[in-house]
Design an enzyme around this catalytic site. Structure first.
Site, PDB file in Angstrom:
ATOM      1  N   LYS A 210      10.671   4.607 -10.520  1.00  0.00           N
ATOM      2  CA  LYS A 210      12.104   4.718 -10.247  1.00  0.00           C
ATOM      3  C   LYS A 210      12.912   4.103 -11.400  1.00  0.00           C
ATOM      4  O   LYS A 210      13.848   4.689 -11.902  1.00  0.00           O
ATOM      5  CB  LYS A 210      12.401   3.996  -8.927  1.00  0.00           C
ATOM      6  CG  LYS A 210      13.836   4.033  -8.493  1.00  0.00           C
ATOM      7  CD  LYS A 210      13.971   3.430  -7.095  1.00  0.00           C
ATOM      8  CE  LYS A 210      15.431   3.222  -6.756  1.00  0.00           C
ATOM      9  NZ  LYS A 210      15.624   2.601  -5.436  1.00  0.00           N
ATOM     10  N   GLU A 216       3.618  -2.790 -15.229  1.00  0.00           N
ATOM     11  CA  GLU A 216       2.310  -2.159 -15.026  1.00  0.00           C
ATOM     12  C   GLU A 216       2.366  -0.673 -15.400  1.00  0.00           C
ATOM     13  O   GLU A 216       1.512  -0.164 -16.124  1.00  0.00           O
ATOM     14  CB  GLU A 216       1.884  -2.269 -13.548  1.00  0.00           C
ATOM     15  CG  GLU A 216       1.542  -3.669 -13.087  1.00  0.00           C
ATOM     16  CD  GLU A 216       2.746  -4.429 -12.554  1.00  0.00           C
ATOM     17  OE1 GLU A 216       3.897  -4.074 -12.888  1.00  0.00           O
ATOM     18  OE2 GLU A 216       2.524  -5.392 -11.791  1.00  0.00           O
ATOM     19  N   GLY A 270      11.787   2.473  -3.025  1.00  0.00           N
ATOM     20  CA  GLY A 270      10.438   2.784  -3.519  1.00  0.00           C
ATOM     21  C   GLY A 270       9.468   3.117  -2.397  1.00  0.00           C
ATOM     22  O   GLY A 270       8.784   4.146  -2.429  1.00  0.00           O
ATOM     23  N   ARG A 271       9.426   2.258  -1.364  1.00  0.00           N
ATOM     24  CA  ARG A 271       8.440   2.472  -0.299  1.00  0.00           C
ATOM     25  C   ARG A 271       8.851   3.592   0.649  1.00  0.00           C
ATOM     26  O   ARG A 271       8.116   3.912   1.583  1.00  0.00           O
ATOM     27  CB  ARG A 271       8.202   1.173   0.466  1.00  0.00           C
ATOM     28  CG  ARG A 271       9.458   0.515   1.015  1.00  0.00           C
ATOM     29  CD  ARG A 271       9.180  -0.912   1.478  1.00  0.00           C
ATOM     30  NE  ARG A 271      10.378  -1.641   1.862  1.00  0.00           N
ATOM     31  CZ  ARG A 271      11.200  -2.257   1.008  1.00  0.00           C
ATOM     32  NH1 ARG A 271      10.970  -2.187  -0.294  1.00  0.00           N
ATOM     33  NH2 ARG A 271      12.239  -2.916   1.428  1.00  0.00           N
ATOM     34  N   GLU A 356       6.815  -5.211   3.205  1.00  0.00           N
ATOM     35  CA  GLU A 356       7.873  -5.362   2.214  1.00  0.00           C
ATOM     36  C   GLU A 356       9.239  -5.201   2.893  1.00  0.00           C
ATOM     37  O   GLU A 356      10.212  -5.835   2.513  1.00  0.00           O
ATOM     38  CB  GLU A 356       7.700  -4.314   1.113  1.00  0.00           C
ATOM     39  CG  GLU A 356       8.339  -4.704  -0.202  1.00  0.00           C
ATOM     40  CD  GLU A 356       7.904  -3.788  -1.335  1.00  0.00           C
ATOM     41  OE1 GLU A 356       6.798  -3.979  -1.863  1.00  0.00           O
ATOM     42  OE2 GLU A 356       8.654  -2.868  -1.680  1.00  0.00           O
ATOM     43  N   HIS A 387     -17.767  -1.872  13.207  1.00  0.00           N
ATOM     44  CA  HIS A 387     -18.993  -2.560  12.790  1.00  0.00           C
ATOM     45  C   HIS A 387     -18.682  -3.771  11.931  1.00  0.00           C
ATOM     46  O   HIS A 387     -19.562  -4.295  11.265  1.00  0.00           O
ATOM     47  CB  HIS A 387     -19.914  -1.581  12.064  1.00  0.00           C
ATOM     48  CG  HIS A 387     -20.396  -0.498  12.977  1.00  0.00           C
ATOM     49  ND1 HIS A 387     -21.596  -0.563  13.642  1.00  0.00           N
ATOM     50  CD2 HIS A 387     -19.784   0.645  13.400  1.00  0.00           C
ATOM     51  CE1 HIS A 387     -21.733   0.501  14.405  1.00  0.00           C
ATOM     52  NE2 HIS A 387     -20.637   1.256  14.276  1.00  0.00           N
ATOM     53  N   LYS A 507       8.069  -9.239 -10.697  1.00  0.00           N
ATOM     54  CA  LYS A 507       8.252  -8.429 -11.907  1.00  0.00           C
ATOM     55  C   LYS A 507       8.626  -9.308 -13.099  1.00  0.00           C
ATOM     56  O   LYS A 507       8.482  -8.900 -14.243  1.00  0.00           O
ATOM     57  CB  LYS A 507       9.308  -7.346 -11.675  1.00  0.00           C
ATOM     58  CG  LYS A 507       8.813  -6.237 -10.731  1.00  0.00           C
ATOM     59  CD  LYS A 507       9.768  -5.062 -10.667  1.00  0.00           C
ATOM     60  CE  LYS A 507       9.224  -3.971  -9.747  1.00  0.00           C
ATOM     61  NZ  LYS A 507      10.018  -2.768  -9.684  1.00  0.00           N
TER      62      LYS A 507
HETATM   63  C1  G6Q Z   1       9.253  -0.553  -3.153  1.00  0.00           C
HETATM   64  C2  G6Q Z   1       9.283  -1.602  -4.160  1.00  0.00           C
HETATM   65  C3  G6Q Z   1       8.189  -1.551  -5.184  1.00  0.00           C
HETATM   66  C4  G6Q Z   1       8.381  -0.465  -6.240  1.00  0.00           C
HETATM   67  C5  G6Q Z   1       7.440  -0.743  -7.391  1.00  0.00           C
HETATM   68  C6  G6Q Z   1       7.529   0.292  -8.481  1.00  0.00           C
HETATM   69  O1  G6Q Z   1      10.017  -0.436  -2.248  1.00  0.00           O
HETATM   70  O2  G6Q Z   1      10.531  -1.666  -4.716  1.00  0.00           O
HETATM   71  O3  G6Q Z   1       6.914  -1.389  -4.622  1.00  0.00           O
HETATM   72  O4  G6Q Z   1       8.182   0.791  -5.696  1.00  0.00           O
HETATM   73  O5  G6Q Z   1       7.687  -2.017  -7.885  1.00  0.00           O
HETATM   74  O6  G6Q Z   1       8.818   0.348  -9.005  1.00  0.00           O
HETATM   75  P1  G6Q Z   1       9.230   1.508  -9.964  1.00  0.00           P
HETATM   76  O7  G6Q Z   1       9.124   2.782  -9.241  1.00  0.00           O
HETATM   77  O8  G6Q Z   1      10.612   1.188 -10.420  1.00  0.00           O
HETATM   78  O9  G6Q Z   1       8.250   1.471 -11.117  1.00  0.00           O
END
Ligand code: G6Q
Length: 542
Positions: A210, A216, A270-271, A356, A387, A507
Site C-alpha cells: 500500500k 521488508e 491493509g488487513r 491487529e 493429535h 516499521k
Molecule cells: C495491515 C497493516 C500491515 C500492513 C503491512 C504492509 O492492516 O497495516 O499489516 O498491511 O505492514 O504494509 P504495506 O502494504 O504498506 O507494505
C-alpha cells in the site's frame, strides 16, 4: 464513536450481564441441553447458506437477550451505518473504512470526500481482469518472449496474508499451469527458497505494498529485481514487475511503469485489502469470474450485516458470543478449527484480522480501558490439531471457546475420507460440550485411580459453522463474517479497530540498529546492556 454513548461498563446491559454471569457461570451444557430437547435446533440460525450452530455455548435465552441489548445500547447499529456510508471512523488516522465498497455492485454510489468511489473501484477491477486474463492465457510474455509461468507475490502483513490465504483456500479453482509463490519475510531464506527452481524469464513479480515503503517488501523487491536482471536487461522490469499500491510516486521511483500499477486507496486498510488490487495474485490464480464470485460472497455478507436484525445477524452474534467469554468468563483465546485442508492458512489470516484490529488498550477518546479487548486467535486445520493441542482444550485448566468450520461437500471426494472428517468435527464439538463424568468413566470399567485422568469435565463451548461447499463465494462470506464480527466487538469495546500503531512502531524500530550492525567501525552503543551485548556478539560472529 458516537460520543453520546456511555462508557461500556456503565451501560445497563453490561451491568445486567455482570449479574447474570454470576447466575449462569456454573451452568453446564449437559443441563442446558437436558432442560430443552430442542436447544440444538433453536439456538441456531442460518443465512446465506451458512448454518450457524451456537447451541453449544454457555448461554441461556436471557444471556442472548442481554448481549443483543448490549449491542443496541453500544450504538452498534449507528456505527455500522457510519462505516458503510464512508464516514471517517478510523479516527486516529482520520480515514474512512470502506473495504465494503470494494465489493459493492457497479450501480451503487458511495461518497468519500464528496467523490463517488465505485467507478474507480470497478475501473481497477476491469484492469486487473484484463491483465489476469492475459497472464492466464499465456499472452503476457516475458522480456525474452517466454510465457509467464510463475507468479511471485512480494508483500507483507495485509499485503501478503490475504493473498496467500485466498490462494490456498481456492487452490481447487486455480490455473494449474501457473506456479504461485508468496514472499513476505525479510529473512533472505524466504526469497531464496521461493525462486530457487524458477526461471526468471518466465517469472512475474507482483510487488504488493500500500505504501511502497515497507522495509521488508522493498528489500525483497530490490532483491527480486537484481535476481531478474542477472539474466535479463533492465528493460525486463516492464514485463516482469507490476505494482499494487496507493503510492504512484514510489512505484515510479522503483522503476515500474505506472501503466503496470494497480491502484487502491487510503480507505482500504491493509488487513482488509484482499478484495482490492492486493487480490491480483488471487485473480490470476482463479480467474476474474471466480474472483468476482468471491467479491459477491463478501457483498452478500456485508448486506446481511447491515440489514439483518441482530438476533439473526451472524457477524453480530459471533462477535457477541466472543465478547461474552472474553469479558465475563475471562477467556484469553479463541481457537479457529477449519475441517477443510484448503483453509490451512485461514487461522493465520484471522490472527492479523482480529488481533491487529482489536489489540487495543484505549478507547477512541484515549481513555485506558478497564476491561479486556481482543482475544488471541489461533488454530490449525482439523483433524491435525486433534493429535496435538486439543488435549489442552479438553482437559486443561483454560477455557478456550472454539470455532469449528466445516463443509458438507468435499472438493476432493475420496472414498470415506469426508465422512470420517465430518464425524471428527461433530464428535469434537460434542465431546467438548458434554465431556465424560467420573460415573460414566467408572461404568466403562476404568479403575478408580485412573478415573480422574479419564474424566472430561465438558462445558467447553463451541460454534459450528457448517457450509455447503468451499466455493469462491463461500470464502467471501466466511471472511466477511469474521471481518464484521471483529467490527461488532471493536464497536462495543469503543476502540479504533482500524489503526495499527503497534505495527507502525515495528516499521521504525530496527532503523536505529541497522547501521550499528553494518558499520565497519565499532559503533558507540547506547542501548540497554542486554541489547548492547547482543549487538556486540552478532558483530563478532558475523
Ligand atoms: C495491515 C497493516 C500491515 C500492513 C503491512 C504492509 O492492516 O497495516 O499489516 O498491511 O505492514 O504494509 P504495506 O502494504 O504498506 O507494505
Amino acid at each position: 464513536m458516537a460520543s453520546d454513548i456511555k462508557p461500556l461498563t456503565k451501560l445497563a446491559a453490561w451491568q445486567a450481564l455482570e449479574t447474570h454471569y454470576l447466575k449462569v457461570r456454573e451452568l453446564h451444557l449437559r443441563e442446558l441441553f437436558a432442560g430443552n430437547p430442542k436447544r440444538g435446533e433453536q439456538l441456531t440460525t442460518e443465512a446465506l447458506g451458512i448454518y450457524f450452530d451456537y447451541s453449544k455455548h454457555r448461554v441461556t435465552d436471557e444471556t442472548i437477550t442481554l448481549l443483543l441489548q448490549l449491542a443496541e445500547e453500544s450504538g452498534l447499529r449507528a456505527r455500522i451505518e457510519s462505516m458503510f456510508r464512508g464516514e471517517k471512523i478510523n479516527m486516529t488516522e482520520n480515514r474512512a473504512v470502506l473495504h465494503t465498497a470494494l465489493r459493492a455492485p457497479k450501480d451503487r454510489s458511495i461518497l468519500v470526500d464528496g467523490e463517488d468511489v465505485i467507478p474507480q473501484i470497478h475501473s481497477v477491477l476491469d484492469k486487473m481482469a484484463g491483465f489476469a486474463d492475459k497472464v492466464r492465457a499465456g499472452e503476457w510474455k516475458g522480456h525474452t518472449g517466454k510465457q509467464i509461468r510463475n507468479v511471485v507475490n512480494i508483500g507483507i502483513g495485509g499485503s501478503d496474508l490475504g493473498p496467500v490465504m485466498a490462494y490456498e483456500a481456492l487452490r481447487h479453482y486455480t490455473h494449474r499451469g501457473l506456479t504461485f509463490r508468496f514472499v513476505s519475510n525479510i529473512d533472505g531464506t524466504d526469497f531464496a527458497e521461493a525462486v530457487r527452481d524458477l526461471d526468471a524469464e518466465e517469472t512475474l513479480f507482483i510487488i504488493a505494498s500500500k505504501t511502497f515503503t515497507t522495509l521488508e517488501t522493498m528489500t525483497n523487491a530490490h532483491t527480486a529485481r537484481d535476481w531478474a536482471l542477472k539474466t535479463m536487461s533492465s528493460r525486463a522490469v516492464a514485463m516482469h514487475f507490476v505494482a499494487l499500491s496507493t503510492n504512484a510516486a514510489e512505484v515510479r521511483k522503483f522503476g515500474i511503469d505506472t501503466a503496470n500499477m494497480f491502484g487502491f486507496w487510503d480507505w482500504v486498510g491493509g488487513r482488509y485489502s484482499m478484495c482490492s488490487a492486493i487480490g491480483l495474485s488471487t485473480m490470476i490464480a482463479v480467474g476474474p469470474d471466480n474472483f468476482i464470485a468471491m467479491l459477491d460472497g463478501f457483498h452478500q455478507m456485508d448486506e446481511h450485516f447491515r440489514t439483518a436484525p441482530f438476533e439473526r445477524n451472524l457477524p453480530a452474534l459471533m462477535g457477541l458470543l466472543g465478547l461474552w467469554y472474553n469479558n465475563f468468563f475471562d477467556a484469553q483465546t479463541i481457537a479457529v478449527l477449519p475441517y477443510e485442508q484448503y483453509l490451512k492458512r485461514f487461522p493465520a489470516y484471522l490472527q492479523q484480522l482480529t488481533m491487529e484490529s482489536n489489540g487495543k488498550r484505549v478507547t477512541m477518546d484515549g481513555t485506558v480501558l478497564d476491561y479486556q479487548t481482543g482475544p488471541v486467535y489461533w488454530g490449525e486445520p482439523g483433524t491435525n490439531g486433534q493429535h496435538s493441542f486439543y488435549q489442552l482444550i479438553h482437559q486443561g485448566t483454560k477455557l478456550i471457546p472454539c470455532d469449528f468450520i466445516a463443509f458438507v461437500k468435499p472438493l476432493n471426494p475420496l472414498g470415506r475420507h469426508h465422512d470420517l472428517l465430518m464425524a471428527n468435527v461433530f464428535a469434537q464439538a460434542e465431546a467438548l460440550a458434554f465431556g465424560k463424568t467420573s460415573q460414566e468413566a467408572g461404568a466403562e470399567g476404568v479403575p478408580a485411580w485412573l478415573v480422574p485422568h479419564k474424566t472430561f469435565e465438558g462445558n467447553r463451548p463451541s460454534t459450528t459453522i457448517l457450509m455447503d461447499e468451499l466455493t469462491p463465494a463461500a470464502l467471501g462470506k466466511l471472511v466477511a463474517l469474521y471481518e464484521h464480527s471483529v467490527f461488532t466487538q471493536g464497536a462495543i469495546w469503543q476502540i479504533d479497530s482500524f489503526d495499527q500503531w503497534g505495527v507502525e512502531l515495528g516499521k521504525v524500530l530496527a532503523g536505529r540498529i541497522v547501521p550499528e550492525l553494518e558499520n565497519k567501525t565499532e559503533p558507540e552503543l547506547n542501548h540497554d546492556s542486554s541489547t548492547n551485548a547482543l549487538i556486540r556478539r552478532y558483530r563478532k560472529g558475523k
